[in-house]
Scaffold this motif. Structure first.
Motif, PDB file in Angstrom:
ATOM      1  N   ASP A 183      -2.887   7.255   9.661  1.00 49.45           N
ATOM      2  CA  ASP A 183      -3.014   7.620   8.245  1.00 49.45           C
ATOM      3  C   ASP A 183      -4.306   7.039   7.682  1.00 49.45           C
ATOM      4  O   ASP A 183      -4.829   6.032   8.197  1.00 49.45           O
ATOM      5  CB  ASP A 183      -1.813   7.097   7.454  1.00 49.45           C
TER       6      ASP A 183
ATOM      7  N   PHE B 298     -10.745   1.314   1.382  1.00 51.43           N
ATOM      8  CA  PHE B 298     -10.256   2.464   2.136  1.00 51.43           C
ATOM      9  C   PHE B 298      -9.443   1.963   3.332  1.00 51.43           C
ATOM     10  O   PHE B 298      -9.921   1.132   4.112  1.00 51.43           O
ATOM     11  CB  PHE B 298     -11.426   3.318   2.617  1.00 51.43           C
ATOM     12  N   CYS B 299      -8.232   2.480   3.477  1.00 56.68           N
ATOM     13  CA  CYS B 299      -7.317   1.982   4.511  1.00 56.68           C
ATOM     14  C   CYS B 299      -7.202   2.969   5.667  1.00 56.68           C
ATOM     15  O   CYS B 299      -7.059   4.175   5.451  1.00 56.68           O
ATOM     16  CB  CYS B 299      -5.928   1.735   3.919  1.00 56.68           C
TER      17      CYS B 299
ATOM     18  N   PHE C  25      -6.113   6.423   3.621  1.00 51.55           N
ATOM     19  CA  PHE C  25      -5.928   6.589   2.174  1.00 51.55           C
ATOM     20  C   PHE C  25      -6.730   5.522   1.419  1.00 51.55           C
ATOM     21  O   PHE C  25      -7.113   4.489   1.983  1.00 51.55           O
ATOM     22  CB  PHE C  25      -4.440   6.491   1.809  1.00 51.55           C
ATOM     23  N   ASP C  26      -6.972   5.790   0.148  1.00 51.87           N
ATOM     24  CA  ASP C  26      -7.661   4.835  -0.716  1.00 51.87           C
ATOM     25  C   ASP C  26      -6.659   3.879  -1.336  1.00 51.87           C
ATOM     26  O   ASP C  26      -5.506   4.248  -1.617  1.00 51.87           O
ATOM     27  CB  ASP C  26      -8.419   5.573  -1.825  1.00 51.87           C
ATOM     28  N   SER C  27      -7.110   2.641  -1.559  1.00 53.34           N
ATOM     29  CA  SER C  27      -6.287   1.647  -2.251  1.00 53.34           C
ATOM     30  C   SER C  27      -7.180   0.827  -3.169  1.00 53.34           C
ATOM     31  O   SER C  27      -8.408   0.977  -3.157  1.00 53.34           O
ATOM     32  CB  SER C  27      -5.588   0.732  -1.243  1.00 53.34           C
TER      33      SER C  27
ATOM     34  N   TYR D 234       0.851  -1.188   0.000  1.00 49.22           N
ATOM     35  CA  TYR D 234       0.000   0.000   0.000  1.00 49.22           C
ATOM     36  C   TYR D 234       0.888   1.240   0.000  1.00 49.22           C
ATOM     37  O   TYR D 234       1.846   1.320   0.769  1.00 49.22           O
ATOM     38  CB  TYR D 234      -0.893   0.029   1.241  1.00 49.22           C
ATOM     39  N   GLN D 235       0.527   2.189  -0.846  1.00 46.34           N
ATOM     40  CA  GLN D 235       1.304   3.415  -0.954  1.00 46.34           C
ATOM     41  C   GLN D 235       0.451   4.602  -0.527  1.00 46.34           C
ATOM     42  O   GLN D 235      -0.639   4.828  -1.067  1.00 46.34           O
ATOM     43  CB  GLN D 235       1.779   3.622  -2.397  1.00 46.34           C
ATOM     44  N   SER D 236       0.933   5.323   0.493  1.00 49.35           N
ATOM     45  CA  SER D 236       0.257   6.553   0.890  1.00 49.35           C
ATOM     46  C   SER D 236       1.260   7.689   0.812  1.00 49.35           C
ATOM     47  O   SER D 236       2.438   7.479   0.506  1.00 49.35           O
ATOM     48  CB  SER D 236      -0.292   6.431   2.316  1.00 49.35           C
ATOM     49  N   GLY D 237       0.810   8.875   1.121  1.00 46.32           N
ATOM     50  CA  GLY D 237       1.720  10.007   1.081  1.00 46.32           C
ATOM     51  C   GLY D 237       2.776   9.938   2.159  1.00 46.32           C
ATOM     52  O   GLY D 237       3.874  10.464   2.004  1.00 46.32           O
ATOM     53  N   LYS D 238       2.481   9.245   3.263  1.00 44.54           N
ATOM     54  CA  LYS D 238       3.392   9.199   4.395  1.00 44.54           C
ATOM     55  C   LYS D 238       4.313   7.995   4.388  1.00 44.54           C
ATOM     56  O   LYS D 238       5.438   8.057   4.861  1.00 44.54           O
ATOM     57  CB  LYS D 238       2.594   9.193   5.709  1.00 44.54           C
TER      58      LYS D 238
END
Length: 280
Positions: free
Chosen positions: A68, A76-77, A70-72, A3-7
């Motif tokens: 955090d 939704f995570c 975020f969408d994946s 999973y990739q988020s901004g953080k």
């Protein structure tokens, strides 16, 4: 799964739960390379996501407990701290510990629930689904591997307190005795749903426990050994290894030299000084 988020970049290391509404995964943040783990709720139901967003926004500390969001591609995570699993239901050995120590753990649970800052609907799920971890120092930590299908967005503090009171009652029930006033009090008040705040529950357990706080010397010693059993075991293990090594050295010395050279330092040391014999 990654999973990739901004953080962070989260890589799944373990699948904990897969349900109709959400999955729960333990993920490692590979972005910082520090073996940092998190509990990730992957929510597949849009209505549940909507409910959670409302719940989080309504709670003063709701957004702070979630690291955090975020969408994946899977859903939704929501990312939470990871708490190493040491479930209270598995590690609470009430029969082997004094009543006073059981009461202390019960108080630790109530305090942790009271100060967690979690929104009540999420806190109720955590308590109800027994996501309660007993730390080695008998403290309490709450974990987040919950099934959101049972989420009640209208849950208040009273609902959380009643769930907590049920857990405390079950803990104290294992130590039934004349001194166990706390269990008797909870057994009477829970059916009437008398608790509406954690402070009331804490006060009852605390007051009921005051008569038993004067421990005997044997009780204090027993409590000390129970609290520090793992440390004492490690110390005994190290001492045993040292004694085993010394025994091996003695055996080898007797086999090779017929005596123990090391002991010559302590025996017959002053029989002769220089050229003068002290025996003659």
């Amino acid at each position: 799964m990654v999973y990739q988020s901004g953080k962070m970049t989260l890589s799944t290391v373990m699948d904990v739960f897969s349900g109709k509404v959400n999955d729960v995964e333990i993920c490692e943040n590979v972005k910082n390379g520090r073996n940092t783990y998190y509990t990730v709720l992957v929510i597949k139901n849009h209505e549940t996501v909507r409910k959670l967003m409302i719940i989080m926004e309504a709670s003063p500390m709701g957004r702070e407990c979630c690291i955090d969001m975020f969408d994946s591609s899977k859903g939704f995570c929501m990312v939470f701290d990871y708490v190493k699993e040491r479930k209270l239901t598995d590690f609470f050995m009430a029969r082997d510990m004094p009543l006073e120590l059981c009461e202390d753990i019960c108080l630790n649970l109530v305090v942790q629930c009271m100060t967690s800052g979690l929104p009540y609907p999420l806190l109720e799920l955590i308590i109800k689904q027994k996501q309660i971890q007993l730390l080695k120092d008998n403290g309490i930590a709450l974990s987040y591997a919950v099934d959101l299908e049972e989420l009640d967005e209208n849950c208040t503090e009273a609902g959380c307190v009643m769930q907590c009171a049920l857990v405390v009652r079950d803990m104290l029930e294992k130590k039934i005795s004349k001194k166990n006033i706390g269990y008797k009090l909870l057994a009477k008040k829970i059916p009437k749903q008398s608790y509406i705040s954690f402070r009331e529950l804490y006060k009852d357990i605390r007051l009921a426990a005051t008569t038993a706080k004067k421990r005997s010397l044997i009780g204090r010693i027993k409590a000390f050994f129970i609290r520090n059993d793992s440390t004492i075991f490690r110390i005994l293990l190290i001492v045993s290894l040292i004694l085993a090594i010394l025994a091996l050295i003695v055996f080898i010395s007797r086999t090779v030299w017929g005596d123990i050279p090391l002991l010559r330092l302590f025996f017959h040391t002053f029989k002769k000084i220089g050229t003068e014999s002290l025996i003659d």
